[in-house]
Enzyme design. Structure first.
Site, PDB file in Angstrom:
ATOM      1  N   TRP A  99      11.836  -6.315   0.590  1.00 32.46           N
ATOM      2  CA  TRP A  99      11.087  -5.056   0.712  1.00 32.46           C
ATOM      3  C   TRP A  99      11.673  -4.185   1.811  1.00 32.46           C
ATOM      4  CZ3 TRP A  99       8.981  -4.224  -3.577  1.00 32.46           C
ATOM      5  CH2 TRP A  99       8.333  -5.227  -4.302  1.00 32.46           C
ATOM      6  N   ASP A 166       5.201  -1.480   7.106  1.00 27.99           N
ATOM      7  CA  ASP A 166       4.741  -1.837   5.767  1.00 27.99           C
ATOM      8  C   ASP A 166       3.842  -3.057   5.942  1.00 27.99           C
ATOM      9  OD1 ASP A 166       4.394  -2.848   3.219  1.00 27.99           O
ATOM     10  OD2 ASP A 166       6.526  -2.861   2.689  1.00 27.99           O
ATOM     11  N   LYS A 190      -2.511  -6.433  -2.682  1.00 27.12           N
ATOM     12  CA  LYS A 190      -2.371  -7.760  -2.090  1.00 27.12           C
ATOM     13  C   LYS A 190      -3.641  -8.171  -1.348  1.00 27.12           C
ATOM     14  CE  LYS A 190       2.014  -7.477  -3.293  1.00 27.12           C
ATOM     15  NZ  LYS A 190       2.984  -6.692  -2.542  1.00 27.12           N
TER      16      LYS A 190
END
Ligand SMILES: *Cc1c(COP(=O)(O)O)cnc(C)c1O
Length: 355
Positions: A99, A166, A190
């Protein structure tokens, strides 16, 4: 048989959050209409957005001067919006996995990108330490929880330049000192809500510092000004986020979530470390409390499929590891019960006894 959802994302949500969202999809606010067919500008929907923002602020103790946004596009669109809005000349990134790498790739379209440190040399099994953040960069970007590799930065970093994180996969799992960040963002699917909404916590005076033109929809100032209502926001995911925020508050807030996360991790890592068949993949001081990654020891590799089948037969769902790491991954987000973790540990123990 009872199923335990260890999926990495989209992932487990409290049952009551799902039921409340389902009920609102049938009849929203006793209106006789579905949440799916009302206007986002309806009088009874604005309070949903307002309360979701207020609860984010309350639960994360967000200081004055920050705005909470609910947008579309996922964390992946943020990878491009961040440099669009913050990168004038140069940005610094900590590379802790896929990511982070994807975020860097987008930033390179806008200017110079400095990779401050990387853990790629050991397949992202650790969090780099002792790196120096360049003070002449416009911002420093980190990924606080590396969903795929099971590593986590659990302590808020001190950065001499605006810090952007993030937090897709560990938001609301622990207290965060938001004042240390210029922006925190993530996909909701999530730990906050169902898929479809992205949360952004942004410091208002950090915006407007770049000289380039920004398309209206990609300019954070548009959404700050319009309170996430510039265009039609993802109404149902925002509603389920609100239900989850209420749930978290009713269950003791992020301090209580943190305590539960530690308890769950103790059970699962405890079993990994005790069990002769398995070994954890992340270095101990970098272990994520959210995504617990482990593999079979080299001498037991041939048991891979057998353990997957065994775990599945015991009601464990989604424990297969990401293809980049292999093995297994037990994602233990806020809604995962202690009982679920005990069931997984018992399953690993039983499997060990058979071999
Ligand atoms: C899942 C995930 C993403 C991608 O989120 P999308 O909403 O699917 O774009 C980005 N970063 C991290 C840390 C993630 O876990």
């Amino acid at each position: 048989m009872k199923k335990y959802n260890f999926n990495a994302g989209p992932s487990i949500l409290p049952r009551e959050v799902i039921e409340q969202t389902a009920a609102a999809c049938l009849d929203f606010d006793n209106s006789g209409l579905s949440l799916m067919e009302i206007s986002h500008r309806a009088k009874n929907f604005q309070p949903v957005v307002d309360e979701a923002e207020a609860l984010m602020k309350e639960l994360l103790d967000i200081p004055e001067g920050y705005k909470v946004l609910f947008l579309g596009g996922g964390a992946s669109l943020e990878f491009c919006m961040i440099p669009f809005n913050f990168l004038e000349k140069k940005a610094a990134y900590l590379n802790t996995g896929v990511w982070a790498t994807k975020a860097m790739k987008e930033a390179k379209l806008f200017g110079e990108v400095v990779e401050v440190a990387s853990s790629k040399d050991k397949n992202f099994t650790y969090i780099p330490k002792d790196f120096v953040i360049p003070t002449d960069a416009d911002y420093f970007h980190i990924t606080s929880n590396n969903t795929i590799y099971g590593t986590e930065i659990r302590k808020d970093i001190d950065s001499p330049i605006p810090l952007i994180a993030d937090m897709s996969s560990d938001i609301l799992s622990r207290p965060v000192d938001v004042s240390k960040y210029a922006m925190i963002y993530g996909g909701a699917q999530k730990n906050l809500s169902m898929a479809g909404v992205t949360f952004v916590i942004v410091k208002e005076d950090a915006l407007g510092k770049v000289s380039r033109q920004i398309p209206t929809m990609l300019d954070y100032r548009t959404h700050v000004k319009k309170g996430s209502m510039f265009n039609t926001p993802p109404v149902v995911p925002i509603y389920s986020a609100l239900m989850n925020l209420r749930y978290i508050k009713a269950h003791g807030g992020v301090e209580a979530m943190d305590k539960l996360a530690q308890e769950r991790a103790k059970i699962v890592y405890g079993e990994i470390d005790r069990n002769k068949l398995f070994v954890g993949t992340a270095e101990e001081d970098a272990r994520s409390l959210m995504n617990i990654t482990f593999v079979l020891k080299p001498e037991y590799q041939e048991l891979q499929d057998e353990f997957m089948a065994f775990a599945t037969s015991k009601g464990m769902v989604g424990v297969k590891g990401h293809r980049d790491v292999g093995g297994f991954r037990a994602s233990c987000y806020n809604a995962m019960s202690i009982e679920g973790c005990e069931a997984l540990a018992a399953c690993m123990k039983e499997f060990e006894a058979q071999h």
